[in-house]
Design a protein around this motif. Sequence first.
Motif, PDB file in Angstrom:
ATOM      1  N   GLU A 105      38.866  35.071 142.640  1.00 24.34           N
ATOM      2  CA  GLU A 105      37.662  34.587 141.955  1.00 24.34           C
ATOM      3  C   GLU A 105      38.056  33.925 140.629  1.00 24.34           C
ATOM      4  O   GLU A 105      39.125  34.188 140.083  1.00 24.34           O
ATOM      5  CB  GLU A 105      36.703  35.751 141.670  1.00 24.34           C
ATOM      6  CG  GLU A 105      36.170  36.430 142.910  1.00 24.34           C
ATOM      7  CD  GLU A 105      35.130  35.609 143.646  1.00 24.34           C
ATOM      8  OE1 GLU A 105      34.612  34.618 143.101  1.00 24.34           O
ATOM      9  OE2 GLU A 105      34.823  35.971 144.799  1.00 24.34           O
ATOM     10  N   GLN A 106      37.172  33.104 140.103  1.00 25.05           N
ATOM     11  CA  GLN A 106      37.421  32.448 138.820  1.00 25.05           C
ATOM     12  C   GLN A 106      36.927  33.316 137.670  1.00 25.05           C
ATOM     13  O   GLN A 106      35.916  34.009 137.788  1.00 25.05           O
ATOM     14  CB  GLN A 106      36.717  31.100 138.753  1.00 25.05           C
ATOM     15  CG  GLN A 106      37.285  30.076 139.692  1.00 25.05           C
ATOM     16  CD  GLN A 106      36.592  28.732 139.538  1.00 25.05           C
ATOM     17  OE1 GLN A 106      35.545  28.622 138.885  1.00 25.05           O
ATOM     18  NE2 GLN A 106      37.172  27.704 140.136  1.00 25.05           N
ATOM     19  N   LEU A 150      28.948  40.488 141.339  1.00 27.66           N
ATOM     20  CA  LEU A 150      30.335  40.093 141.599  1.00 27.66           C
ATOM     21  C   LEU A 150      31.294  41.118 140.996  1.00 27.66           C
ATOM     22  O   LEU A 150      32.273  41.514 141.629  1.00 27.66           O
ATOM     23  CB  LEU A 150      30.605  38.703 141.009  1.00 27.66           C
ATOM     24  CG  LEU A 150      32.052  38.223 141.101  1.00 27.66           C
ATOM     25  CD1 LEU A 150      32.411  37.879 142.546  1.00 27.66           C
ATOM     26  CD2 LEU A 150      32.261  37.022 140.190  1.00 27.66           C
ATOM     27  N   ASN A 179      33.926  43.686 143.014  1.00 24.30           N
ATOM     28  CA  ASN A 179      35.362  43.590 142.722  1.00 24.30           C
ATOM     29  C   ASN A 179      35.851  44.738 141.841  1.00 24.30           C
ATOM     30  O   ASN A 179      36.938  44.660 141.266  1.00 24.30           O
ATOM     31  CB  ASN A 179      35.677  42.240 142.074  1.00 24.30           C
ATOM     32  CG  ASN A 179      35.665  41.130 143.085  1.00 24.30           C
ATOM     33  OD1 ASN A 179      36.622  40.937 143.810  1.00 24.30           O
ATOM     34  ND2 ASN A 179      34.549  40.414 143.168  1.00 24.30           N
TER      35      ASN A 179
END
Length: 154
Positions: free
Chosen positions: A29-30, A77, A81
């Motif tokens: 992911e960014q 998100l 994560n």
Amino acid sequence: MAKHHHDHSEHAGETLVEAARTALTGAGEQWTGMRSDVFEELARHERPASAYDIAENLSKTRGKRVAPNSVYRILDLFVSNNLAMRVESANAYLANSHPGCTHDCIFLVCDECGEATHVDNDDISKAVRGVAQGADFKPERPIIEIRGLCAGCR
């Protein structure tokens, strides 16, 4: 009984933010400016923070409105994560002081002050997952919340 009480100061401040960035980018992911701001705001709270609290504080800091829906998406998100944990009954979030480390969520939630203490207990986690599997149910994210009074409020 295998009980683990993590030292939640293990990662704090800049080391916590860096550990979160490393875990998120390691998951493909960014780590954007907004995600960084949301995580930093979440991490500065000692008690669970709502998306609305975070959005309001970021709106003041950034000088422009930050939509709670955007914050919710980022928090989701983070939860998926393992950068944050959701306290379901409060609809609020805590930064995971061990970003990327997967533990079932067992919270001791104070009804008076709102403090939520995360406790790791492998025996309880295995038992809960075993009950679910015995009912032909695949557990994805067990969450246990025990409501009561913390030592400071008793």
